[in-house]
Design a protein around this motif. Structure first.
Motif, mmCIF file in Angstrom:
data_model
loop_
_atom_site.group_PDB
_atom_site.id
_atom_site.type_symbol
_atom_site.label_atom_id
_atom_site.label_comp_id
_atom_site.label_asym_id
_atom_site.label_seq_id
_atom_site.Cartn_x
_atom_site.Cartn_y
_atom_site.Cartn_z
ATOM 1 N N THR A 88 0.836 -1.203 0.000
ATOM 2 C CA THR A 88 0.000 0.000 0.000
ATOM 3 C C THR A 88 0.867 1.247 0.000
ATOM 4 O O THR A 88 0.629 2.189 -0.766
ATOM 5 C CB THR A 88 -0.944 -0.006 1.216
ATOM 6 O OG1 THR A 88 -1.788 -1.156 1.130
ATOM 7 C CG2 THR A 88 -1.781 1.254 1.282
ATOM 8 N N ALA A 89 1.888 1.271 0.847
ATOM 9 C CA ALA A 89 2.789 2.428 0.908
ATOM 10 C C ALA A 89 3.495 2.648 -0.432
ATOM 11 O O ALA A 89 3.655 3.798 -0.870
ATOM 12 C CB ALA A 89 3.822 2.235 2.020
ATOM 13 N N VAL A 90 3.894 1.572 -1.082
ATOM 14 C CA VAL A 90 4.565 1.699 -2.383
ATOM 15 C C VAL A 90 3.618 2.302 -3.409
ATOM 16 O O VAL A 90 3.976 3.252 -4.119
ATOM 17 C CB VAL A 90 5.108 0.335 -2.879
ATOM 18 C CG1 VAL A 90 5.534 0.404 -4.342
ATOM 19 C CG2 VAL A 90 6.285 -0.108 -2.016
ATOM 20 N N VAL A 91 2.408 1.786 -3.503
ATOM 21 C CA VAL A 91 1.468 2.310 -4.504
ATOM 22 C C VAL A 91 1.137 3.772 -4.225
ATOM 23 O O VAL A 91 1.105 4.595 -5.149
ATOM 24 C CB VAL A 91 0.188 1.457 -4.584
ATOM 25 C CG1 VAL A 91 -0.810 2.075 -5.567
ATOM 26 C CG2 VAL A 91 0.509 0.035 -5.016
ATOM 27 N N ILE A 92 0.931 4.120 -2.981
ATOM 28 C CA ILE A 92 0.628 5.521 -2.643
ATOM 29 C C ILE A 92 1.792 6.428 -3.024
ATOM 30 O O ILE A 92 1.596 7.516 -3.581
ATOM 31 C CB ILE A 92 0.247 5.643 -1.151
ATOM 32 C CG1 ILE A 92 -1.131 4.998 -0.931
ATOM 33 C CG2 ILE A 92 0.262 7.099 -0.682
ATOM 34 C CD1 ILE A 92 -1.519 4.839 0.520
ATOM 35 N N GLU A 93 3.024 5.997 -2.763
ATOM 36 C CA GLU A 93 4.184 6.811 -3.131
ATOM 37 C C GLU A 93 4.349 6.879 -4.652
ATOM 38 O O GLU A 93 4.706 7.934 -5.189
ATOM 39 C CB GLU A 93 5.455 6.258 -2.479
ATOM 40 C CG GLU A 93 6.700 7.087 -2.741
ATOM 41 C CD GLU A 93 6.668 8.495 -2.156
ATOM 42 O OE1 GLU A 93 7.435 9.352 -2.648
ATOM 43 O OE2 GLU A 93 5.892 8.768 -1.213
ATOM 44 N N LEU A 94 4.077 5.789 -5.350
ATOM 45 C CA LEU A 94 4.136 5.823 -6.817
ATOM 46 C C LEU A 94 3.100 6.797 -7.381
ATOM 47 O O LEU A 94 3.397 7.567 -8.300
ATOM 48 C CB LEU A 94 3.922 4.427 -7.406
ATOM 49 C CG LEU A 94 5.055 3.429 -7.206
ATOM 50 C CD1 LEU A 94 4.617 2.024 -7.646
ATOM 51 C CD2 LEU A 94 6.321 3.855 -7.956
ATOM 52 N N GLU A 95 1.891 6.785 -6.825
ATOM 53 C CA GLU A 95 0.853 7.737 -7.245
ATOM 54 C C GLU A 95 1.322 9.176 -7.032
ATOM 55 O O GLU A 95 1.163 10.033 -7.913
ATOM 56 C CB GLU A 95 -0.424 7.545 -6.427
ATOM 57 C CG GLU A 95 -1.234 6.348 -6.756
ATOM 58 C CD GLU A 95 -2.458 6.263 -5.853
ATOM 59 O OE1 GLU A 95 -3.002 7.306 -5.416
ATOM 60 O OE2 GLU A 95 -2.875 5.133 -5.576
ATOM 61 N N LYS A 96 1.857 9.433 -5.851
ATOM 62 C CA LYS A 96 2.333 10.786 -5.515
ATOM 63 C C LYS A 96 3.389 11.238 -6.519
ATOM 64 O O LYS A 96 3.348 12.369 -7.031
ATOM 65 C CB LYS A 96 2.906 10.774 -4.089
ATOM 66 C CG LYS A 96 3.468 12.086 -3.620
ATOM 67 C CD LYS A 96 4.019 11.949 -2.206
ATOM 68 C CE LYS A 96 4.771 13.192 -1.805
ATOM 69 N NZ LYS A 96 5.436 13.024 -0.504
ATOM 70 N N TRP A 97 4.334 10.373 -6.816
ATOM 71 C CA TRP A 97 5.422 10.697 -7.733
ATOM 72 C C TRP A 97 4.875 10.925 -9.139
ATOM 73 O O TRP A 97 5.267 11.882 -9.825
ATOM 74 C CB TRP A 97 6.432 9.556 -7.703
ATOM 75 C CG TRP A 97 7.792 9.840 -8.262
ATOM 76 C CD1 TRP A 97 8.254 11.013 -8.801
ATOM 77 C CD2 TRP A 97 8.879 8.916 -8.342
ATOM 78 N NE1 TRP A 97 9.559 10.863 -9.201
ATOM 79 C CE2 TRP A 97 9.958 9.594 -8.930
ATOM 80 C CE3 TRP A 97 9.027 7.587 -7.965
ATOM 81 C CZ2 TRP A 97 11.183 8.973 -9.159
ATOM 82 C CZ3 TRP A 97 10.243 6.969 -8.195
ATOM 83 C CH2 TRP A 97 11.313 7.652 -8.780
ATOM 84 N N ALA A 98 3.963 10.070 -9.569
ATOM 85 C CA ALA A 98 3.369 10.229 -10.903
ATOM 86 C C ALA A 98 2.622 11.558 -11.012
ATOM 87 O O ALA A 98 2.737 12.263 -12.020
ATOM 88 C CB ALA A 98 2.442 9.055 -11.203
ATOM 89 N N LYS A 99 1.873 11.920 -9.962
ATOM 90 C CA LYS A 99 1.171 13.213 -9.952
ATOM 91 C C LYS A 99 2.167 14.363 -10.056
ATOM 92 O O LYS A 99 1.927 15.333 -10.778
ATOM 93 C CB LYS A 99 0.349 13.370 -8.675
ATOM 94 C CG LYS A 99 -0.913 12.573 -8.640
ATOM 95 C CD LYS A 99 -1.704 12.957 -7.380
ATOM 96 C CE LYS A 99 -2.174 11.735 -6.674
ATOM 97 N NZ LYS A 99 -2.915 11.996 -5.447
ATOM 98 N N GLU A 100 3.266 14.276 -9.305
ATOM 99 C CA GLU A 100 4.292 15.326 -9.349
ATOM 100 C C GLU A 100 4.806 15.528 -10.768
ATOM 101 O O GLU A 100 5.185 16.641 -11.148
ATOM 102 C CB GLU A 100 5.476 14.956 -8.450
ATOM 103 C CG GLU A 100 5.195 15.028 -6.981
ATOM 104 C CD GLU A 100 6.321 14.437 -6.137
ATOM 105 O OE1 GLU A 100 7.421 14.164 -6.653
ATOM 106 O OE2 GLU A 100 6.091 14.220 -4.927
ATOM 107 N N LEU A 101 4.843 14.467 -11.546
ATOM 108 C CA LEU A 101 5.348 14.528 -12.919
ATOM 109 C C LEU A 101 4.260 14.851 -13.942
ATOM 110 O O LEU A 101 4.526 14.863 -15.141
ATOM 111 C CB LEU A 101 6.043 13.211 -13.280
ATOM 112 C CG LEU A 101 7.286 12.898 -12.450
ATOM 113 C CD1 LEU A 101 7.837 11.524 -12.796
ATOM 114 C CD2 LEU A 101 8.361 13.966 -12.656
ATOM 115 N N GLY A 102 3.035 15.098 -13.468
ATOM 116 C CA GLY A 102 1.966 15.548 -14.353
ATOM 117 C C GLY A 102 1.055 14.470 -14.906
ATOM 118 O O GLY A 102 0.176 14.761 -15.727
#
Length: 148
Positions: A88-102
């Motif tokens: 869960t923590a990995v997916v949430i961090e991946l989402e956050k990073w993807a959002k940061e990149l647009g």
């Protein structure tokens, strides 16, 4: 728990992915060669490694699927560290990073038999979608999407 952003050249990421590939080879059986071709890790720029007390415990990555869509790939938690919320923590961090990149949404594919993985994705808001791309018509695959 420490989550480290890296790329696919990271040795700990590569080690976790090697364990994942071994696990999936057993799970996929005769179909493994089909799935393997879509899981190469050379030059993935957005990878995570989760460390527990300095030990690589889990990983995940994403790659651009289109201008607005990130595809989550290479999710794995070492069996020693399962049931601790690392996926869960990995997916949430991946989402956050993807959002940061647009990116505006994330998609992923998993096996319909991997109920624990499906539970993680559904728990954090991924919705089942028709199979996309190379997974169209593949009965053992299920695909998910989350719009940010």
């Amino acid at each position: 728990m420490n989550i480290y952003r890296t790329d696919s050249s990271n040795a700990d990421f590569q080690g976790l992915v090697s364990a994942l590939d071994h696990t999936l080879a057993g799970h996929n059986g005769d179909e493994n060669a089909f799935f393997e071709q879509f899981n190469k890790i050379d030059s993935i720029k957005n990878c995570l490694v989760v460390y527990i007390n300095g030990t690589p415990a889990a990983c995940g990555a994403f790659k651009p699927l289109s201008e607005n869509t990130a595809e989550i790939k290479r999710m794995y938690t070492n069996p020693e560290f399962r049931r601790r919320g690392l996926a869960t923590a990995v997916v949430i961090e991946l989402e956050k990073w993807a959002k940061e990149l647009g990116f505006k949404k994330a998609v992923l594919e998993t096996s319909r038999e991997l109920k624990d993985a499906i539970s993680v994705y559904e728990k954090i808001g991924f919705q089942r979608i028709p199979n996309y791309g190379q997974y169209v018509g593949i009965d053992q695959s299920v695909c998910y999407e989350k719009v940010f």
